[in-house]
Design an enzyme around this catalytic site. Structure first.
Site, short mmCIF file in Angstrom:
data_model
loop_
_atom_site.label_atom_id
_atom_site.label_comp_id
_atom_site.label_asym_id
_atom_site.label_seq_id
_atom_site.Cartn_x
_atom_site.Cartn_y
_atom_site.Cartn_z
N ARG A 51 -10.54 -0.49 14.74
CA ARG A 51 -10.28 0.39 13.60
C ARG A 51 -11.12 -0.09 12.42
O ARG A 51 -12.10 0.53 12.06
CB ARG A 51 -8.77 0.38 13.29
CG ARG A 51 -8.34 1.40 12.28
CD ARG A 51 -6.85 1.37 12.04
NE ARG A 51 -6.41 0.13 11.36
CZ ARG A 51 -5.20 -0.05 10.85
NH1 ARG A 51 -4.28 0.91 10.95
NH2 ARG A 51 -4.87 -1.17 10.25
N LYS A 108 0.84 -1.20 0.00
CA LYS A 108 0.00 0.00 0.00
C LYS A 108 0.88 1.25 0.00
O LYS A 108 2.09 1.17 0.25
CB LYS A 108 -0.91 -0.02 1.24
CG LYS A 108 -0.15 -0.03 2.57
CD LYS A 108 -1.06 -0.40 3.74
CE LYS A 108 -0.28 -0.42 5.05
NZ LYS A 108 -1.08 -0.98 6.16
N TYR A 117 16.04 29.62 9.69
CA TYR A 117 14.78 30.22 10.14
C TYR A 117 14.67 30.21 11.66
O TYR A 117 15.04 29.22 12.30
CB TYR A 117 13.59 29.44 9.58
CG TYR A 117 13.32 29.71 8.12
CD1 TYR A 117 13.02 30.99 7.66
CD2 TYR A 117 13.33 28.66 7.21
CE1 TYR A 117 12.75 31.22 6.32
CE2 TYR A 117 13.06 28.88 5.87
CZ TYR A 117 12.78 30.17 5.43
OH TYR A 117 12.51 30.39 4.12
N MET A 169 12.21 24.25 3.44
CA MET A 169 11.44 23.49 2.45
C MET A 169 12.34 22.68 1.51
O MET A 169 12.06 21.53 1.21
CB MET A 169 10.56 24.45 1.64
CG MET A 169 9.61 23.73 0.69
SD MET A 169 8.65 24.87 -0.33
CE MET A 169 7.59 25.63 0.89
C1 LIG Z 1 -0.32 -1.90 6.88
C2 LIG Z 1 -0.90 -3.18 7.34
C3 LIG Z 1 -0.11 -4.33 7.41
C4 LIG Z 1 1.38 -4.32 7.23
O1 LIG Z 1 1.94 -3.87 8.44
P1 LIG Z 1 3.51 -3.74 8.67
O2 LIG Z 1 3.61 -3.31 10.09
O3 LIG Z 1 3.99 -2.69 7.72
O4 LIG Z 1 4.11 -5.04 8.41
C5 LIG Z 1 -0.75 -5.54 7.69
N1 LIG Z 1 -2.08 -5.57 7.93
C6 LIG Z 1 -2.87 -4.48 7.92
C7 LIG Z 1 -4.31 -4.58 8.21
C8 LIG Z 1 -2.29 -3.23 7.64
O5 LIG Z 1 -3.07 -2.13 7.65
#
Ligand SMILES: *Cc1c(COP(=O)(O)O)cnc(C)c1O
Length: 372
Positions: A141, A43, A263, A311
């Site tokens: 969640r 992802k 800055y 930046m």
């Molecule tokens: C992102 C995610 C993972 C992968 O988690 P990592 O800690 O990056 O290995 C697995 N399962 C779900 C549901 C996730 O949202």
């Protein structure tokens, strides 16, 4: 040709992504899993490293099953990997089901409503449609909460028409090996699975892989460990670093006190100093929280960020570095063996996930390895 298209667009900063290391990490995880297969989570553009390149390399290393967060990510991945099994963690939004079918994607069903819509589509299509079922065991969640699980256990026919490829759940505290929540969730997962039609279990993220074989079930789902972050914080990193980020020094100046840098004039000069200005900034994902806390590597020297992150620029205190090393054009290692993503994350008061997924779009990206 459009105006400007012939200029060198690079900021001089180079992001090297070692696909061979990502493949090696996949193999190392399989070694720990000891016979249990593993999917890959790709992802957020493969955790910022490029879904197409990363997924192609992982496919070549034997990975067949991939998880993304959104339909759009899945559609891109489908173009890259026509034959992979692709799960979409956030599920199918109402109205998106037909796209899932057209692209042969599998939604993660996160609630009774999701189940209902997917089962209705299966009936309408007159065939069985595959999916994963997500049960909430303590993350609160996504996934079926306890009351929905009760309804489903009482009426498993709600799943008619759905081929349950996996029943999954997600650990809230996997990177804390001693946290009792891990065992609580593992037990809860076993209990809820026992109340539903039999299906393979999918439970462990990266850190979960390292919690022992009781957490492995039938398929692991690691993400961040593939990209070289340490899934066992506090212990030696069992993974290989896959990212190297470097940027050139633009200027070096000698500064006499009293003076200040950057800055907010937060970095005070109270003795003669040399400051190097480097072409990377928060717009490139070098987080502003690294102001006065970040460290970089320069020709074997560990150098500190002096003052605020801008930046497009950072300033480094190179007072102790010989001029023949700290000079305009010299390459500073921002992330790499001398300054890992885990170390950068700690100094930025965040997690390596955020460092990876923030990596900017202005770098020249160079991919190495990954052909076998
Ligand atoms: C992102 C995610 C993972 C992968 O988690 P990592 O800690 O990056 O290995 C697995 N399962 C779900 C549901 C996730 O949202």
């Amino acid at each position: 040709m459009a105006a400007g298209s012939t200029v060198r667009r690079s900021t001089g900063s180079v992001l090297e992504i070692d696909l061979g290391a990502i493949q090696e990490n996949y193999r190392r995880l399989l070694g720990v899993l000891d016979g249990v297969p593993s999917a890959a989570v790709v992802k957020a553009d493969g955790y910022g490293l490029g879904t197409a390149q990363v997924a192609t390399a992982l496919r070549a290393a034997g990975c067949r099953i991939f998880f993304v967060a959104h339909l759009g990510e899945a559609a891109d991945l489908r173009e890259t990997l026509p034959d992979a099994e692709i799960f979409v963690l956030n599920g199918a939004l109402p109205g998106a089901e037909a796209d899932f079918v057209a692209l042969d994607l599998r939604p993660v069903l996160n609630g009774l409503g999701d189940i209902e819509r997917w089962a209705a589509l299966a009936r309408a299509e007159g065939r069985v449609l595959a999916a994963a079922l997500h049960l909430d065991t303590g993350m609160a969640r996504l996934g079926l909460p306890a009351d929905e699980l009760d309804s489903l256990a009482d009426a498993p026919s709600r799943l008619d028409g759905i081929a349950l490829r996996y029943v999954m759940s997600h650990l809230a505290c996997a990177e804390e090996a001693d946290n009792p929540m891990n065992e609580t969730q593992r037990r809860a997962f076993e209990d809820v699975r026992a109340r539903l039609p039999a299906a393979p279990g999918c439970f462990a993220n990266s850190s979960g892989v390292f919690l022992g074989s009781g957490f492995h079930f039938d398929l692991a789902r690691p993400g961040v460990a593939l990209y070289g972050a340490n899934p066992t914080p506090g212990r030696a990193n069992p993974m290989a670093g896959a990212v190297r980020l470097s940027a050139p020094i633009l200027q070096v100046r000698a500064i006499d006190p009293p003076a200040s840098v950057g800055y907010g004039a937060t970095h005070k000069i109270d003795r003669p100093a040399r400051i190097a200005t480097v072409a990377v900034g928060y717009a490139d994902g070098y987080l502003r929280s690294l102001s006065s806390s970040g460290r970089c590597h320069l020709g074997g020297y560990d150098v500190a960020v002096a003052g605020r992150i801008s930046m497009d620029l950072i300033t480094l205190d190179v007072t102790g570095v010989p001029a023949e090393i700290a000079h305009p054009g010299a390459e500073v290692e921002i992330i790499g063996p001398g300054q890992t993503i885990d170390q950068v994350a700690e100094r930025a008061d965040t997690i390596p996930y955020e460092i990876l997924t923030s990596l900017g779009r202005r770098y020249s990206r160079v991919y190495t390895g990954g052909t076998d």
